[in-house]
Scaffold this motif. Structure first.
Motif, short mmCIF file in Angstrom:
data_model
loop_
_atom_site.label_atom_id
_atom_site.label_comp_id
_atom_site.label_asym_id
_atom_site.label_seq_id
_atom_site.Cartn_x
_atom_site.Cartn_y
_atom_site.Cartn_z
N ILE A 36 0.84 -1.21 0.00
CA ILE A 36 0.00 0.00 0.00
C ILE A 36 0.87 1.26 0.00
O ILE A 36 0.62 2.21 -0.77
CB ILE A 36 -0.95 0.01 1.22
N CYS A 37 1.89 1.29 0.85
CA CYS A 37 2.79 2.45 0.92
C CYS A 37 3.49 2.68 -0.41
O CYS A 37 3.58 3.82 -0.89
CB CYS A 37 3.82 2.25 2.02
N THR A 38 4.00 1.61 -1.01
CA THR A 38 4.69 1.72 -2.29
C THR A 38 3.75 2.23 -3.37
O THR A 38 4.11 3.11 -4.17
CB THR A 38 5.29 0.36 -2.70
N TYR A 39 2.54 1.68 -3.40
CA TYR A 39 1.56 2.10 -4.40
C TYR A 39 1.21 3.59 -4.25
O TYR A 39 1.13 4.32 -5.24
CB TYR A 39 0.29 1.25 -4.26
N CYS A 40 1.04 4.04 -3.01
CA CYS A 40 0.69 5.45 -2.78
C CYS A 40 1.84 6.39 -3.14
O CYS A 40 1.60 7.52 -3.58
CB CYS A 40 0.27 5.65 -1.32
N ILE A 41 3.07 5.92 -2.99
CA ILE A 41 4.21 6.72 -3.44
C ILE A 41 4.18 6.85 -4.96
O ILE A 41 4.45 7.92 -5.51
CB ILE A 41 5.53 6.08 -2.98
N HIS A 42 3.82 5.77 -5.64
CA HIS A 42 3.66 5.82 -7.10
C HIS A 42 2.60 6.86 -7.50
O HIS A 42 2.77 7.61 -8.46
CB HIS A 42 3.28 4.45 -7.65
N LEU A 43 1.49 6.89 -6.76
CA LEU A 43 0.43 7.86 -7.04
C LEU A 43 0.97 9.29 -6.93
O LEU A 43 0.67 10.15 -7.77
CB LEU A 43 -0.74 7.68 -6.07
N PHE A 62 12.97 5.83 -11.77
CA PHE A 62 12.57 5.75 -10.37
C PHE A 62 11.29 4.94 -10.20
O PHE A 62 11.22 4.05 -9.35
CB PHE A 62 12.38 7.16 -9.80
N GLY A 63 10.27 5.26 -10.99
CA GLY A 63 8.98 4.63 -10.80
C GLY A 63 8.65 3.53 -11.79
O GLY A 63 7.50 3.06 -11.83
N SER A 64 9.63 3.10 -12.59
CA SER A 64 9.37 2.04 -13.57
C SER A 64 9.14 0.70 -12.86
O SER A 64 9.36 0.56 -11.66
CB SER A 64 10.52 1.93 -14.56
N THR A 65 8.72 -0.30 -13.63
CA THR A 65 8.37 -1.60 -13.05
C THR A 65 9.50 -2.21 -12.24
O THR A 65 9.31 -2.73 -11.14
CB THR A 65 7.95 -2.57 -14.17
N VAL A 66 10.70 -2.17 -12.79
CA VAL A 66 11.86 -2.68 -12.07
C VAL A 66 12.78 -1.50 -11.73
O VAL A 66 13.99 -1.58 -11.88
CB VAL A 66 12.62 -3.75 -12.90
N GLY A 67 12.16 -0.42 -11.29
CA GLY A 67 12.90 0.79 -10.99
C GLY A 67 13.37 0.86 -9.56
O GLY A 67 13.21 -0.08 -8.77
N VAL A 68 13.94 2.00 -9.22
CA VAL A 68 14.53 2.20 -7.90
C VAL A 68 13.51 2.02 -6.78
O VAL A 68 13.77 1.35 -5.78
CB VAL A 68 15.15 3.62 -7.82
N LEU A 69 12.31 2.59 -6.98
CA LEU A 69 11.30 2.54 -5.92
C LEU A 69 10.86 1.11 -5.63
O LEU A 69 10.84 0.68 -4.47
CB LEU A 69 10.09 3.39 -6.31
N ASN A 70 10.49 0.36 -6.67
CA ASN A 70 10.01 -1.01 -6.45
C ASN A 70 11.09 -1.93 -5.90
O ASN A 70 10.85 -2.73 -4.99
CB ASN A 70 9.46 -1.58 -7.76
#
Length: 476
Positions: free
Chosen positions: A109-116, A291-299
């Motif tokens: 949930i946290c990761t998804y909301c960061i993507h938003l 940063f926000g790609s599928t296999v990016g830094v965030l994920n």
């Protein structure tokens, strides 16, 4: 940064709406159709073409851009603090099964909301033809583009976000003060006459004030690097102790008591959420699209963090059960020299990190509010040092009044990060794409974001209430 603009606003799909908040008037003066304007078609097409051709990523000018690996390291560094050491206590409140499922669920949930939040920032920057936005500026811009009933809250949203960020950073500093005092006390009381935790907090008060007087963070960089190395090595040693103590499922709860679940929620949010560093990290990247790609830094970063926290929480709880302390370092063998070294090392590492955490609080308090009002004051520098000192004193007083590490972590996690990490990003996305409302996809987004907002607010209320209840119970 003001969210006002004079160009027509376009949404990212083909179903866009042209409107202006400051220069276009309703030619008929019909109050029932205030969002209907007469716009020159040629000018509209030019504006849409400019919108389509503008990429905020291409216009960012960063003096020292970071690579993907450097950004990933900074993300891991920002998340791996005192929160991970409180995860076993969180599992003692939830039980090992619910704790495992809950940690992964909250992490997703946290990761998804960061993507938003990142996606909305990009869209709002594209509309305004600006390279980047801060979190408060993103909220202001989103509410300005949202439903008419919410536009009046655009300027207020900046202060709301800043307030939550300030409280969270101050709360983190309170946790650090308690952590330093508790770990130093645990070692010192073995070798000298026993003293209360307040005495050890007081010993570090002047050093904490002095470290917060340092304005240039580059001076802390070498110490910060050393602190990060110490922290990683210490985590490895702690895991060694946990594993050699033979974790067992015997006498461990599968699911904890319902009344303690909000404490688990708040602790995991505090530990996992890195919302304060996400946007600065993304804005400083050499290739921000990564940063926000599928296999990016965030994920990749958040997946690593989730499993590290899951491992520490599960193994720590299975080893020490309900006897686990607010920080697992206090469960290490007190007479063991290596364990004592770990406690002292982590206390010193957190001491250095305190200056970095309090820097954000100073930045909001001084640069956003007090500094501009005292710009022409002859004693401006003096007042800045007074501000820095007062912020440290506030965290110190709160830590002395409530020296309960686990309850502090749960309280600030539930109160601040339920809003900053879940509810507000969902509201920002809804407002950002409000005028693209057409088709089933919009209503799916609306229902999903309403669910996230309700979930965040419920976590805020339940977690804050439970933490305050237990604080009152423990210290009454």
């Amino acid at each position: 940064m003001s969210a006002q603009h004079t160009n027509p606003v376009f949404v990212s799909d083909e179903s866009y709406t042209e409107r202006s908040f400051s220069t276009l008037n309703n030619p008929q003066g019909n109050s029932a159709n205030k969002d209907v304007f007469t716009i020159d078609l040629k000018e509209t097409n030019k504006a849409k073409e400019a919108y389509d051709n503008y990429d905020p990523f291409m216009h960012r000018k960063v003096e020292h851009p970071t690579t993907n690996s450097e950004t990933l390291f900074h993300l891991l560094k920002g998340c791996l603090g005192t929160g991970i050491l409180a995860m076993p206590k969180a599992f003692s409140n939830s039980g090992y099964l619910l704790g495992s499922i809950g940690t992964v669920f909250i992490g997703v949930i946290c990761t998804y909301c960061i993507h938003l939040l990142i996606k909305s920032e990009y869209e709002l920057c594209k509309r305004r033809k600006i390279p980047s936005l801060t979190y408060p500026a993103t909220a202001e811009a989103a509410f300005s583009d949202g439903p008419r009933c919410l536009r009046k809250f655009a300027s207020v949203s900046v202060h709301v976000v800043n307030t939550f960020l300030l409280i969270y950073q101050m709360g983190t500093c309170c946790v650090y003060v308690v952590f330093i005092g508790a770990n130093i006390q645990s070692v010192a009381n073995i070798h000298i006459k026993e003293m209360g935790i307040e005495i050890y907090m007081l010993i570090f008060l002047i050093p904490l004030i002095l470290i917060n007087w340092i304005k240039n963070l580059k001076r802390l960089a070498p110490f910060s690097t050393a602190a990060n190395a110490i922290t990683l090595v210490s985590f490895g040693i702690i895991l060694y102790y946990v594993i050699t103590d033979k974790p067992s499922f015997d006498n461990k709860e599968l699911v904890g008591k319902a009344e303690n679940i909000p404490l688990f929620f708040g602790t995991v949010l505090f530990a996992l959420e890195a919302i304060g560093v996400i946007m600065p990290l993304e804005n400083e990247m050499k290739s921000p699209k990564s940063f926000g790609s599928t296999v990016g830094v965030l994920n990749v970063g958040m997946t690593t963090i989730i499993f590290l926290y899951l491992g520490m929480g599960l193994l720590g709880y299975l080893t020490y059960g309900h006897a686990v302390e607010g920080t697992i370092t206090l469960n290490l063998p007190k007479e063991d020299v290596l364990a004592q070294i770990v406690k002292i090392s982590l206390a010193l590492a957190i001491f250095v990190t305190y200056g970095l955490q309090c820097y954000v609080a100073v930045d909001i308090t001084w640069n956003e509010y007090l500094g501009p009002k005292l710009e022409k004051n002859s004693r401006q520098v003096l007042w800045e040092y007074v501000t820095r000192t007062v912020l440290v004193l506030i965290t110190f007083v709160l830590a002395v009044l409530v020296p309960a590490l686990d309850l502090f972590i749960s309280l600030f996690g539930a109160f601040c990060l339920s809003a900053l990490g879940i509810a507000i990003p969902a509201a920002i996305e809804t407002c950002t794409y409000w005028y693209s409302r057409s088709g089933a996809s919009f209503y799916i987004m609306l229902i999903k974001n309403l669910a996230l907002i309700i979930f965040g607010l419920c976590g805020l209320v339940a977690g804050t209430y439970t933490s305050i209840r237990d604080i009152i119970k423990e210290f009454s």
